[in-house]
Write a protein that holds these residues in place. Sequence first.
Motif, PDB file in Angstrom:
ATOM      1  N   ASP A  13     -13.235 -34.450  24.014  1.00  0.00           N
ATOM      2  CA  ASP A  13     -14.278 -35.236  24.687  1.00  0.00           C
ATOM      3  C   ASP A  13     -13.669 -36.417  25.434  1.00  0.00           C
ATOM      4  N   LEU A  14     -12.727 -37.105  24.804  1.00  0.00           N
ATOM      5  CA  LEU A  14     -12.099 -38.273  25.433  1.00  0.00           C
ATOM      6  C   LEU A  14     -11.204 -37.869  26.603  1.00  0.00           C
ATOM      7  N   LYS A  15     -10.510 -36.754  26.472  1.00  0.00           N
ATOM      8  CA  LYS A  15      -9.700 -36.266  27.600  1.00  0.00           C
ATOM      9  C   LYS A  15     -10.592 -35.938  28.788  1.00  0.00           C
ATOM     10  N   GLY A  72     -13.412 -43.869  57.816  1.00  0.00           N
ATOM     11  CA  GLY A  72     -13.248 -42.433  58.005  1.00  0.00           C
ATOM     12  C   GLY A  72     -12.480 -41.765  56.876  1.00  0.00           C
ATOM     13  N   SER A  73     -12.497 -42.397  55.713  1.00  0.00           N
ATOM     14  CA  SER A  73     -11.769 -41.869  54.545  1.00  0.00           C
ATOM     15  C   SER A  73     -12.767 -41.554  53.435  1.00  0.00           C
ATOM     16  N   PRO A  74     -13.275 -40.335  53.369  1.00  0.00           N
ATOM     17  CA  PRO A  74     -14.293 -40.019  52.370  1.00  0.00           C
ATOM     18  C   PRO A  74     -13.774 -39.970  50.940  1.00  0.00           C
ATOM     19  N   ARG A  75     -12.453 -39.880  50.762  1.00  0.00           N
ATOM     20  CA  ARG A  75     -11.891 -39.819  49.400  1.00  0.00           C
ATOM     21  C   ARG A  75     -10.615 -40.651  49.325  1.00  0.00           C
ATOM     22  N   ALA A  76     -10.366 -41.082  48.122  1.00  0.00           N
ATOM     23  CA  ALA A  76      -9.094 -41.710  47.801  1.00  0.00           C
ATOM     24  C   ALA A  76      -8.231 -40.668  47.097  1.00  0.00           C
ATOM     25  N   VAL A  77      -6.993 -41.009  46.851  1.00  0.00           N
ATOM     26  CA  VAL A  77      -6.135 -40.201  45.996  1.00  0.00           C
ATOM     27  C   VAL A  77      -6.044 -40.938  44.670  1.00  0.00           C
ATOM     28  N   SER A  78      -6.455 -40.283  43.615  1.00  0.00           N
ATOM     29  CA  SER A  78      -6.417 -40.871  42.274  1.00  0.00           C
ATOM     30  C   SER A  78      -5.725 -39.880  41.352  1.00  0.00           C
ATOM     31  N   GLU A  79      -4.640 -40.333  40.741  1.00  0.00           N
ATOM     32  CA  GLU A  79      -3.879 -39.485  39.829  1.00  0.00           C
ATOM     33  C   GLU A  79      -3.523 -40.295  38.590  1.00  0.00           C
ATOM     34  N   ALA A  80      -3.364 -39.609  37.474  1.00  0.00           N
ATOM     35  CA  ALA A  80      -2.936 -40.273  36.243  1.00  0.00           C
ATOM     36  C   ALA A  80      -1.976 -39.357  35.503  1.00  0.00           C
ATOM     37  N   TRP A  81      -1.053 -39.946  34.771  1.00  0.00           N
ATOM     38  CA  TRP A  81      -0.089 -39.178  33.990  1.00  0.00           C
ATOM     39  C   TRP A  81       0.351 -40.002  32.780  1.00  0.00           C
ATOM     40  N   GLY A  82       0.934 -39.294  31.832  1.00  0.00           N
ATOM     41  CA  GLY A  82       1.448 -39.957  30.638  1.00  0.00           C
ATOM     42  C   GLY A  82       0.361 -40.500  29.737  1.00  0.00           C
ATOM     43  N   ASP A  83      -0.819 -39.898  29.786  1.00  0.00           N
ATOM     44  CA  ASP A  83      -1.925 -40.431  29.001  1.00  0.00           C
ATOM     45  C   ASP A  83      -1.678 -40.230  27.508  1.00  0.00           C
ATOM     46  N   ASP A  84      -2.139 -41.209  26.750  1.00  0.00           N
ATOM     47  CA  ASP A  84      -2.035 -41.188  25.301  1.00  0.00           C
ATOM     48  C   ASP A  84      -3.361 -41.679  24.739  1.00  0.00           C
ATOM     49  N   TYR A  85      -3.736 -41.169  23.579  1.00  0.00           N
ATOM     50  CA  TYR A  85      -5.061 -41.409  23.013  1.00  0.00           C
ATOM     51  C   TYR A  85      -4.942 -41.943  21.591  1.00  0.00           C
ATOM     52  N   LEU A  86      -5.756 -42.940  21.295  1.00  0.00           N
ATOM     53  CA  LEU A  86      -5.873 -43.475  19.951  1.00  0.00           C
ATOM     54  C   LEU A  86      -7.355 -43.497  19.610  1.00  0.00           C
ATOM     55  N   ILE A  87      -7.718 -42.843  18.530  1.00  0.00           N
ATOM     56  CA  ILE A  87      -9.118 -42.793  18.095  1.00  0.00           C
ATOM     57  C   ILE A  87      -9.189 -43.404  16.702  1.00  0.00           C
ATOM     58  N   SER A  88     -10.068 -44.387  16.532  1.00  0.00           N
ATOM     59  CA  SER A  88     -10.251 -45.015  15.230  1.00  0.00           C
ATOM     60  C   SER A  88     -11.741 -45.323  15.056  1.00  0.00           C
ATOM     61  N   GLY A  89     -12.398 -44.513  14.254  1.00  0.00           N
ATOM     62  CA  GLY A  89     -13.828 -44.711  14.035  1.00  0.00           C
ATOM     63  C   GLY A  89     -14.604 -44.537  15.328  1.00  0.00           C
ATOM     64  N   ASP A  90     -15.345 -45.577  15.702  1.00  0.00           N
ATOM     65  CA  ASP A  90     -16.185 -45.532  16.898  1.00  0.00           C
ATOM     66  C   ASP A  90     -15.533 -46.172  18.115  1.00  0.00           C
ATOM     67  N   LEU A  91     -14.220 -46.399  18.058  1.00  0.00           N
ATOM     68  CA  LEU A  91     -13.485 -46.924  19.205  1.00  0.00           C
ATOM     69  C   LEU A  91     -12.335 -45.986  19.543  1.00  0.00           C
ATOM     70  N   ALA A  92     -12.054 -45.872  20.821  1.00  0.00           N
ATOM     71  CA  ALA A  92     -10.932 -45.067  21.282  1.00  0.00           C
ATOM     72  C   ALA A  92     -10.274 -45.777  22.456  1.00  0.00           C
ATOM     73  N   VAL A  93      -8.957 -45.645  22.532  1.00  0.00           N
ATOM     74  CA  VAL A  93      -8.181 -46.261  23.604  1.00  0.00           C
ATOM     75  C   VAL A  93      -7.372 -45.165  24.290  1.00  0.00           C
ATOM     76  N   VAL A  94      -7.397 -45.187  25.606  1.00  0.00           N
ATOM     77  CA  VAL A  94      -6.573 -44.292  26.418  1.00  0.00           C
ATOM     78  C   VAL A  94      -5.697 -45.188  27.274  1.00  0.00           C
ATOM     79  N   HIS A  95      -4.402 -44.921  27.279  1.00  0.00           N
ATOM     80  CA  HIS A  95      -3.546 -45.647  28.215  1.00  0.00           C
ATOM     81  C   HIS A  95      -2.691 -44.639  28.971  1.00  0.00           C
ATOM     82  N   CYS A  96      -2.380 -44.999  30.219  1.00  0.00           N
ATOM     83  CA  CYS A  96      -1.633 -44.098  31.084  1.00  0.00           C
ATOM     84  C   CYS A  96      -1.049 -44.871  32.247  1.00  0.00           C
TER      85      CYS A  96
END
Length: 151
Positions: A13-15, A72-96
């Motif tokens: 779900d978080l990914k 005249g630019s309908p989109r940006a370029v958005s990319e992410a890599w190296g993501d990491d996930y921490l889930i603890s109870g009702d909080l989650a952190v993603v960093h990349c």
Amino acid sequence: MSITDNFERELADLKALHNGWVVANETADVDWLRAHVHPDFVMWNTVGADFYGQSEIILLWLRLREMMAQAGSPRAVSEAWGDDYLISGDLAVVHCHALLKVDFGDGAGAEAGGDLDRKFRCTEVYRRDDGEWKMIHYHGSPHLPGLLGGR
């Protein structure tokens, strides 16, 4: 359902949320924001400004979408890599690490710094309310590898 199955479902779900955020940045998708950003959201934006509440980021993205359209630019370029996930109870952190390229054109784009082509580090914080994950905080800052011996 086992603890492992539950963790794998939450991680999936978080990914999906993280990937949705990355894609939503390409077109300033305010519908995505309405569905997945908490009303008390706080954003420490990649370009240095702070935004408080879901309504402020929606207004920001509407404005950015208009600036992109004028350029005249309908989109940006958005990319992410190296993501990491921490889930603890009702909080989650993603960093990349991430890349955002946007052509704001001349004129209106000057306020946003003209063209944006920047690698940065980002942290997304999600909170689960009533069984549903919502982004509660985002922080983006420039990535300057090698500075003071860092990576």
